[in-house]
Scaffold this active site. Structure first.
Site, short mmCIF file in Angstrom:
data_model
loop_
_atom_site.label_atom_id
_atom_site.label_comp_id
_atom_site.label_asym_id
_atom_site.label_seq_id
_atom_site.Cartn_x
_atom_site.Cartn_y
_atom_site.Cartn_z
N GLY A 277 -50.86 -54.52 -84.15
CA GLY A 277 -49.69 -53.70 -84.36
C GLY A 277 -49.97 -52.29 -84.82
N GLU A 319 -56.25 -57.99 -84.71
CA GLU A 319 -55.97 -58.11 -83.27
C GLU A 319 -55.32 -56.86 -82.67
OE1 GLU A 319 -55.01 -62.87 -83.35
OE2 GLU A 319 -53.34 -61.50 -83.67
N PRO A 320 -56.02 -55.76 -82.63
CA PRO A 320 -55.41 -54.57 -82.03
C PRO A 320 -55.38 -54.66 -80.50
CG PRO A 320 -57.68 -54.11 -82.64
CD PRO A 320 -57.39 -55.52 -83.08
N GLY A 321 -54.28 -54.29 -79.91
CA GLY A 321 -54.19 -54.20 -78.45
C GLY A 321 -53.92 -52.75 -78.07
N ARG A 322 -52.68 -52.33 -78.39
CA ARG A 322 -52.24 -50.98 -78.08
C ARG A 322 -53.21 -49.91 -78.56
NH1 ARG A 322 -46.78 -49.97 -78.13
NH2 ARG A 322 -46.60 -51.88 -79.36
N CYS A 394 -31.77 -48.48 -60.10
CA CYS A 394 -30.31 -48.40 -60.13
C CYS A 394 -29.77 -48.71 -61.52
CB CYS A 394 -29.74 -49.35 -59.11
SG CYS A 394 -30.38 -48.99 -57.47
N TYR A 424 -48.91 -52.12 -72.48
CA TYR A 424 -47.54 -52.58 -72.28
C TYR A 424 -46.81 -51.82 -71.17
CZ TYR A 424 -48.76 -54.85 -76.62
OH TYR A 424 -49.42 -55.59 -77.57
C1 LIG Z 1 -48.70 -58.34 -79.74
C2 LIG Z 1 -49.65 -58.96 -80.66
C3 LIG Z 1 -50.82 -58.28 -81.03
C4 LIG Z 1 -51.15 -56.89 -80.55
O1 LIG Z 1 -50.22 -55.94 -80.93
P1 LIG Z 1 -50.56 -54.40 -80.69
O2 LIG Z 1 -49.33 -53.70 -81.11
O3 LIG Z 1 -50.84 -54.23 -79.23
O4 LIG Z 1 -51.75 -54.08 -81.52
C5 LIG Z 1 -51.70 -58.92 -81.86
N1 LIG Z 1 -51.47 -60.18 -82.32
C6 LIG Z 1 -50.36 -60.85 -81.97
C7 LIG Z 1 -50.16 -62.22 -82.50
C8 LIG Z 1 -49.41 -60.28 -81.14
O5 LIG Z 1 -48.31 -60.95 -80.82
#
Ligand SMILES: *Cc1c(COP(=O)(O)O)cnc(C)c1O
Length: 472
Positions: A277, A319-322, A394, A424
């Site tokens: 997050g 758990e970083p994604g973004r 639309c 995303y």
């Molecule tokens: C979505 C999610 C993430 C990643 O969130 P980011 O905003 O992309 O860092 C990590 N852990 C869990 C459990 C999630 O649902």
């Protein structure tokens, strides 16, 4: 992030006023570094280049719309997170964007990988990602998903409900195996972000609530199960978060569970996951902390809370994604229509329609997310005017960039680049209006590689049993 829009003073040239948060750029051609991946710059003739490739050439080669990932930037960010959090384990959150090539980058950079569906797990496994370094999420995991995870030896399953515990025990019996699990808990923390992406407050679908006591009950159940090996506790408080306050409360509440669990069982749990997050800059006004700053903050928080509870510091993961893939990507569009729209009171808003839209980036419509944009195929000496970049779909809400200063002479055929589009966007893309999804290409050292090819209309039509060519 949602920003307030106010009427403001009306400019003499009667173009729509900027929202209060958006400041007029000194130079509309300048690229703000925090918004763009590391190799991005303008060539001498003004064309934006990324990974040694000119966006005009890319548009010729792969068409528009397209997503472009800066491989060096992705790898550098993965390294930044890994080294900032050395000693902790970093799981890349695959839901932000995942495909075979990207899973290999994650692997090569030494990160672990989170998945949350059969599809994501299958991509990871087929890309050769070591199952022991995969974490499996999901609030309603199917038997098929759990069976595959168990058969493949996925490193940890993050359990989300007591029904899942039952399902998992039955499958372990059937397969004569055991599972490493973490308990996902909701800490009651409400991350300061848009409501729909704040996942740790109580009234939502994820995890076991701490307040109601379900978290401890779930932990005891796993602990007493001969089939389950309880590693620890997992908390994820939301997305696009800029500070560590929420993590502090989450760490306190999860570690209190560790302490209560120890009181009851005499055992200190080994692992804590604080989730992802971590926010990124979508506009010049966003000011995210660096991985180093976050690491320092989070380490202090965990150590402090462990001391307070008299606990040994557990193995911690995040758990970083973004934060890893978001800034590495940009979306490239071509302008097809320029329309000054009279919005009343003699005010005109410039609508720039591009060849993509909410099917390739749903975030503005879904979360009122703000983005930035830049003219990519040239520079301009025209005045900067507030413009709105919209798509082809639309829906009135089919907006890609709600407000941005762009040159007043943006015209048909110009390319627009939207930075911070790596996370995303493709992963949430849809086929709304029978729109084939754009490709993802990586760029590095002047080379372009396809990560996901462009979907074709034939790909979509092949699903349609009512069309003559598909009739049996
Ligand atoms: C979505 C999610 C993430 C990643 O969130 P980011 O905003 O992309 O860092 C990590 N852990 C869990 C459990 C999630 O649902």
């Amino acid at each position: 992030m949602t920003h307030m829009h106010v009427a403001g003073s009306i400019h003499a040239d009667v173009t729509a006023p900027a929202p209060v948060w958006l400041t007029r750029p000194e130079d509309v051609n300048a690229l703000t570094p925090k918004l763009w991946s590391r190799t991005v710059h303008r060539d001498e003739d003004g064309v934006i280049q990324v990974g040694g490739v000119r966006l005009t050439d890319l548009a010729e080669q792969v068409g528009t719309p397209a997503y472009i990932l800066d491989e060096d930037d992705f790898r550098a960010r993965a390294q930044d997170w890994r080294s900032a959090f050395a000693g902790w384990t970093v799981y890349y959150a695959g839901k932000s964007f995942l495909c075979g090539a990207l899973a290999r980058w994650v692997d090569e950079e030494g990160l672990n990988l989170d998945v949350c569906s059969l599809g994501e797990l299958t991509v990871a496994l087929r890309a050769g990602f070591a199952p022991s370094r995969i974490g499996m999420h999901g609030n309603n995991k199917s038997e098929t998903e759990l069976r595959l995870a168990l058969q493949q030896g996925v490193g940890r399953i993050i359990v989300d409900s007591s029904d899942e515990i039952t399902r998992l025990e039955a499958l372990c019996d059937e397969l004569a195996t055991t599972a490493n699990v973490m308990i996902r808990v909701t800490t009651g923390v409400e991350a300061h972000t848009h409501e729909y992406i704040a996942t740790a407050h109580e009234d939502q679908k994820f995890g076991f609530s701490i307040n109601g006591g379900q978290a401890l009950v779930g932990m005891f159940r796993c602990h007493h199960s001969p089939r389950l090996n309880l590693l620890g506790v997992h908390s994820h408080i939301g997305s696009q978060i800029f500070d560590t306050n929420g993590f502090e409360v989450a760490a306190r509440r999860t570690l209190k569970l560790f302490s209560q669990f120890r009181e009851a069982t005499g055992i200190e749990l080994a692992e804590l996951d604080l989730g992802g997050g971590f926010g990124i800059a979508y506009t010049k006004e966003d000011d995210p902390a660096s991985a180093d700053e976050l690491a320092r903050g989070l380490r202090d928080i965990v150590e402090h809370e462990c001391r307070a509870f008299g606990l040994a510091v557990p193995a911690v993961s995040i758990e970083p994604g973004r934060a890893i893939v978001g800034p590495a990507g940009l979306a490239l569009y071509r302008v097809g229509t320029v329309k000054p729209v009279d919005v009343g009171g003699g005010v005109t808003r410039r609508y720039l329609s591009v060849d993509g839209g909410m099917s390739d980036n749903i975030r503005p419509a879904l979360y009122a997310a703000e983005y930035s944009a830049a003219l990519a195929s040239r520079t301009s000496t025209a005045e900067a005017v507030v413009s709105r970049v919209v798509g082809v779909h639309c829906e009135g809400g089919d907006i890609l960039v709600r407000d941005e200063f762009l040159p007043a002479d943006v015209r048909i055929g110009d390319l627009l680049a939207v930075p911070a589009s790596g996370a995303y966007s493709r992963s949430m893309a849809s086929n709304y209006n029978h729109t084939p999804r754009p490709p993802v290409v990586s760029v590095r050292d002047g080379k372009v590689r396809t990560m996901l090819r462009r979907e074709t209309l034939d790909d979509l039509l092949s699903l349609d049993a009512g069309l003559a060519e598909n009739e049996e």
